[in-house]
Scaffold this motif. Structure first.
Motif, PDB file in Angstrom:
ATOM      1  N   LEU A 148     -20.232  -4.491 -46.021  1.00 11.62           N
ATOM      2  CA  LEU A 148     -21.406  -3.596 -46.415  1.00 11.62           C
ATOM      3  C   LEU A 148     -22.635  -3.883 -45.343  1.00 11.62           C
ATOM      4  O   LEU A 148     -23.106  -2.750 -45.053  1.00 11.62           O
ATOM      5  CB  LEU A 148     -22.000  -4.154 -47.911  1.00 11.62           C
ATOM      6  CG  LEU A 148     -20.991  -3.787 -48.694  1.00 11.62           C
ATOM      7  CD1 LEU A 148     -21.545  -4.416 -50.217  1.00 11.62           C
ATOM      8  CD2 LEU A 148     -20.724  -2.482 -49.113  1.00 11.62           C
ATOM      9  N   ASP A 149     -22.612  -4.849 -44.818  1.00 12.68           N
ATOM     10  CA  ASP A 149     -23.493  -5.166 -43.627  1.00 12.68           C
ATOM     11  C   ASP A 149     -22.963  -6.380 -42.998  1.00 12.68           C
ATOM     12  O   ASP A 149     -21.856  -6.794 -43.332  1.00 12.68           O
ATOM     13  CB  ASP A 149     -24.877  -5.482 -44.045  1.00 12.68           C
ATOM     14  CG  ASP A 149     -25.082  -6.406 -44.998  1.00 12.68           C
ATOM     15  OD1 ASP A 149     -24.481  -7.323 -45.247  1.00 12.68           O
ATOM     16  OD2 ASP A 149     -26.176  -6.396 -45.549  1.00 12.68           O
ATOM     17  N   GLY A 150     -23.663  -6.850 -42.087  1.00 18.40           N
ATOM     18  CA  GLY A 150     -23.206  -8.276 -41.369  1.00 18.40           C
ATOM     19  C   GLY A 150     -22.895  -9.472 -42.275  1.00 18.40           C
ATOM     20  O   GLY A 150     -22.133 -10.445 -41.919  1.00 18.40           O
ATOM     21  N   GLU A 151     -23.559  -9.436 -43.616  1.00 23.07           N
ATOM     22  CA  GLU A 151     -23.452 -10.716 -44.372  1.00 23.07           C
ATOM     23  C   GLU A 151     -22.696 -10.377 -45.699  1.00 23.07           C
ATOM     24  O   GLU A 151     -22.041 -11.209 -46.300  1.00 23.07           O
ATOM     25  CB  GLU A 151     -24.735 -11.168 -44.777  1.00 23.07           C
ATOM     26  CG  GLU A 151     -24.678 -12.616 -45.699  1.00 23.07           C
ATOM     27  CD  GLU A 151     -25.987 -13.101 -46.029  1.00 23.07           C
ATOM     28  OE1 GLU A 151     -25.925 -14.152 -46.740  1.00 23.07           O
ATOM     29  OE2 GLU A 151     -27.117 -12.329 -45.472  1.00 23.07           O
ATOM     30  N   TYR A 152     -22.654  -9.201 -46.333  1.00 24.81           N
ATOM     31  CA  TYR A 152     -22.272  -8.742 -47.614  1.00 24.81           C
ATOM     32  C   TYR A 152     -21.061  -7.938 -47.563  1.00 24.81           C
ATOM     33  O   TYR A 152     -21.160  -6.861 -46.946  1.00 24.81           O
ATOM     34  CB  TYR A 152     -23.373  -8.196 -48.511  1.00 24.81           C
ATOM     35  CG  TYR A 152     -24.572  -9.352 -48.735  1.00 24.81           C
ATOM     36  CD1 TYR A 152     -24.230 -10.243 -49.917  1.00 24.81           C
ATOM     37  CD2 TYR A 152     -25.627  -9.208 -48.271  1.00 24.81           C
ATOM     38  CE1 TYR A 152     -25.289 -11.271 -50.214  1.00 24.81           C
ATOM     39  CE2 TYR A 152     -26.584 -10.290 -48.307  1.00 24.81           C
ATOM     40  CZ  TYR A 152     -26.266 -11.269 -49.299  1.00 24.81           C
ATOM     41  OH  TYR A 152     -27.452 -12.251 -49.708  1.00 24.81           O
ATOM     42  N   SER A 153     -20.252  -8.049 -48.401  1.00 24.60           N
ATOM     43  CA  SER A 153     -19.129  -7.144 -48.551  1.00 24.60           C
ATOM     44  C   SER A 153     -18.491  -7.041 -50.035  1.00 24.60           C
ATOM     45  O   SER A 153     -18.745  -7.945 -50.777  1.00 24.60           O
ATOM     46  CB  SER A 153     -17.803  -7.774 -47.790  1.00 24.60           C
ATOM     47  OG  SER A 153     -18.286  -7.967 -46.289  1.00 24.60           O
ATOM     48  N   MET A 154     -17.643  -6.006 -50.097  1.00 27.40           N
ATOM     49  CA  MET A 154     -16.958  -5.754 -51.559  1.00 27.40           C
ATOM     50  C   MET A 154     -15.564  -6.107 -51.172  1.00 27.40           C
ATOM     51  O   MET A 154     -14.988  -5.767 -50.387  1.00 27.40           O
ATOM     52  CB  MET A 154     -17.183  -4.341 -51.902  1.00 27.40           C
ATOM     53  CG  MET A 154     -16.433  -4.190 -53.430  1.00 27.40           C
ATOM     54  SD  MET A 154     -16.681  -2.252 -53.808  1.00 27.40           S
ATOM     55  CE  MET A 154     -16.150  -1.537 -52.757  1.00 27.40           C
ATOM     56  N   PHE A 155     -14.954  -6.789 -52.107  1.00 31.37           N
ATOM     57  CA  PHE A 155     -13.646  -7.402 -52.152  1.00 31.37           C
ATOM     58  C   PHE A 155     -12.892  -6.860 -53.419  1.00 31.37           C
ATOM     59  O   PHE A 155     -13.788  -7.074 -54.439  1.00 31.37           O
ATOM     60  CB  PHE A 155     -13.343  -9.002 -52.240  1.00 31.37           C
ATOM     61  CG  PHE A 155     -13.862  -9.644 -50.675  1.00 31.37           C
ATOM     62  CD1 PHE A 155     -12.776  -9.858 -49.921  1.00 31.37           C
ATOM     63  CD2 PHE A 155     -14.869  -9.736 -50.328  1.00 31.37           C
ATOM     64  CE1 PHE A 155     -12.914 -10.238 -48.757  1.00 31.37           C
ATOM     65  CE2 PHE A 155     -15.275 -10.254 -48.983  1.00 31.37           C
ATOM     66  CZ  PHE A 155     -14.372 -10.498 -48.284  1.00 31.37           C
ATOM     67  N   GLU A 156     -11.712  -6.584 -53.235  1.00 32.41           N
ATOM     68  CA  GLU A 156     -10.744  -6.319 -54.448  1.00 32.41           C
ATOM     69  C   GLU A 156      -9.696  -7.436 -54.653  1.00 32.41           C
ATOM     70  O   GLU A 156      -9.045  -7.776 -53.406  1.00 32.41           O
ATOM     71  CB  GLU A 156     -10.081  -5.177 -54.532  1.00 32.41           C
ATOM     72  CG  GLU A 156      -9.086  -4.929 -55.657  1.00 32.41           C
ATOM     73  CD  GLU A 156      -8.061  -3.791 -55.384  1.00 32.41           C
ATOM     74  OE1 GLU A 156      -6.985  -3.531 -56.303  1.00 32.41           O
ATOM     75  OE2 GLU A 156      -8.239  -2.838 -54.465  1.00 32.41           O
ATOM     76  N   VAL A 157     -10.088  -8.478 -55.442  1.00 35.54           N
ATOM     77  CA  VAL A 157      -9.379  -9.749 -55.468  1.00 35.54           C
ATOM     78  C   VAL A 157      -8.656  -9.869 -56.796  1.00 35.54           C
ATOM     79  O   VAL A 157      -9.020  -9.240 -57.756  1.00 35.54           O
ATOM     80  CB  VAL A 157     -10.316 -10.901 -55.294  1.00 35.54           C
ATOM     81  CG1 VAL A 157     -10.852 -10.787 -53.672  1.00 35.54           C
ATOM     82  CG2 VAL A 157     -11.085 -11.063 -56.203  1.00 35.54           C
ATOM     83  N   VAL A 204     -15.717  -7.529 -56.559  1.00 33.08           N
ATOM     84  CA  VAL A 204     -16.865  -8.121 -56.530  1.00 33.08           C
ATOM     85  C   VAL A 204     -17.653  -7.883 -55.224  1.00 33.08           C
ATOM     86  O   VAL A 204     -16.987  -7.616 -54.159  1.00 33.08           O
ATOM     87  CB  VAL A 204     -16.290  -9.593 -56.371  1.00 33.08           C
ATOM     88  CG1 VAL A 204     -15.623 -10.153 -57.802  1.00 33.08           C
ATOM     89  CG2 VAL A 204     -15.452 -10.022 -55.253  1.00 33.08           C
ATOM     90  N   ILE A 205     -18.990  -8.131 -55.424  1.00 28.17           N
ATOM     91  CA  ILE A 205     -19.774  -8.110 -54.067  1.00 28.17           C
ATOM     92  C   ILE A 205     -20.626  -9.280 -54.088  1.00 28.17           C
ATOM     93  O   ILE A 205     -21.035  -9.988 -54.933  1.00 28.17           O
ATOM     94  CB  ILE A 205     -20.801  -6.813 -54.413  1.00 28.17           C
ATOM     95  CG1 ILE A 205     -19.996  -5.466 -54.220  1.00 28.17           C
ATOM     96  CG2 ILE A 205     -21.943  -6.914 -53.386  1.00 28.17           C
ATOM     97  CD1 ILE A 205     -21.061  -4.262 -54.353  1.00 28.17           C
ATOM     98  N   GLY A 206     -20.750  -9.834 -52.580  1.00 25.81           N
ATOM     99  CA  GLY A 206     -21.472 -10.874 -52.480  1.00 25.81           C
ATOM    100  C   GLY A 206     -21.294 -11.378 -50.974  1.00 25.81           C
ATOM    101  O   GLY A 206     -20.827 -10.320 -50.216  1.00 25.81           O
ATOM    102  N   SER A 207     -21.909 -12.392 -50.586  1.00 27.33           N
ATOM    103  CA  SER A 207     -21.576 -12.768 -49.059  1.00 27.33           C
ATOM    104  C   SER A 207     -20.285 -12.894 -49.048  1.00 27.33           C
ATOM    105  O   SER A 207     -19.629 -13.736 -49.717  1.00 27.33           O
ATOM    106  CB  SER A 207     -22.407 -14.037 -48.941  1.00 27.33           C
ATOM    107  OG  SER A 207     -21.947 -15.216 -49.516  1.00 27.33           O
ATOM    108  N   VAL A 208     -19.626 -12.905 -47.643  1.00 22.07           N
ATOM    109  CA  VAL A 208     -18.308 -13.082 -47.346  1.00 22.07           C
ATOM    110  C   VAL A 208     -18.034 -14.750 -47.697  1.00 22.07           C
ATOM    111  O   VAL A 208     -17.023 -14.839 -47.950  1.00 22.07           O
ATOM    112  CB  VAL A 208     -17.989 -12.536 -46.251  1.00 22.07           C
ATOM    113  CG1 VAL A 208     -16.743 -13.246 -45.489  1.00 22.07           C
ATOM    114  CG2 VAL A 208     -18.269 -11.245 -45.660  1.00 22.07           C
ATOM    115  N   LYS A 209     -19.026 -15.499 -47.062  1.00 22.79           N
ATOM    116  CA  LYS A 209     -18.778 -16.945 -47.139  1.00 22.79           C
ATOM    117  C   LYS A 209     -18.670 -17.278 -48.592  1.00 22.79           C
ATOM    118  O   LYS A 209     -17.791 -18.230 -48.881  1.00 22.79           O
ATOM    119  CB  LYS A 209     -20.202 -17.560 -46.528  1.00 22.79           C
ATOM    120  CG  LYS A 209     -20.135 -19.190 -46.665  1.00 22.79           C
ATOM    121  CD  LYS A 209     -21.233 -19.816 -46.004  1.00 22.79           C
ATOM    122  CE  LYS A 209     -21.282 -21.325 -46.047  1.00 22.79           C
ATOM    123  NZ  LYS A 209     -22.544 -21.928 -45.499  1.00 22.79           N
TER     124      LYS A 209
END
Length: 215
Positions: A142-151, A202-207
């Protein structure tokens, strides 16, 4: 209905045109090579043979009338750069151009491109995230820090509600959807219970996501 001008009917341009048509957009394609136009003429709204580094060619198209202009010329970066610049000079609303390296990306942005498609870089990031674990099925930055994952939902989640998991409060991770039997359900609430063999969006920081879901 949105209208798109696509300049460059090579492999990437052709696939892009097909997807845009599937999305019910009106798509006009221009390429200087007749054989490439022949490959798309049967499914796009309009197709034309022309050299878009020639301002007269673009002037006759009324580029201002298109919602978006894509420049997907791959073989000649000079042609891509000139076309991008001319489109903005002629009043194109939005120009999205194709790059194959960092230098091209910088020059295109400096010379009129509103955005740059950089497939090698973008897909490399996706592939690195997607195929290094069995727990992740898809990934969108989504940007340099946040992403959406299918887990995959961890076993420890099964039988618990989203409220009971409290991962938003603890880790800043939001569960926005659940896939059950290949059907995505986005009508979820704090009372939604996680079942076996379900996938979570889920959406959140990649870390935080990588740490929490061990991906």
């Amino acid at each position: 209905m949105k209208t798109v001008l696509l300049i460059g009917a090579g492999g990437f341009g052709k696939h892009l045109a097909q997807k845009l048509i599937e999305m019910k957009y009106e798509v006009m394609v221009i390429d200087r090579h007749e054989n490439l136009i022949d490959d798309v003429v049967d499914f796009v709204t309009a197709a034309q043979i022309g050299d878009c580094t020639d301002i007269d060619v673009l002037s006759n198209i009324d580029v201002e009338s298109f919602d978006c202009c894509f420049v997907t010329i791959r073989k000649s970066f000079q042609d891509s750069l000139e076309t991008t610049s001319l489109l903005k000079e002629l009043g194109a609303k939005r120009v999205v151009s194709f790059a194959t390296n960092d230098v091209q990306e910088k020059f295109l942005l400096r010379n009129g491109a509103d955005a740059v498609i950089y497939p090698e870089k973008q897909f490399a990031s996706w592939a690195a995230m997607r195929y290094t674990t069995e727990n992740i099925f898809d990934y969108v930055e989504l940007d340099g820090e946040y992403s959406m994952f299918e887990v995959a939902a961890p076993e420890s989640f099964v039988g618990k509600t989203i409220s009971e998991l409290a991962i938003r409060q603890k880790y800043g991770i939001n569960i926005i959807g659940i896939k059950r039997d290949n059907t995505l359900d986005v009508s979820i609430s704090a009372a939604t219970e996680i079942g076996e063999n379900e996938r979570l969006f889920v959406i959140g920081s990649v870390k935080n996501i990588r740490k929490y879901f061990d991906v």
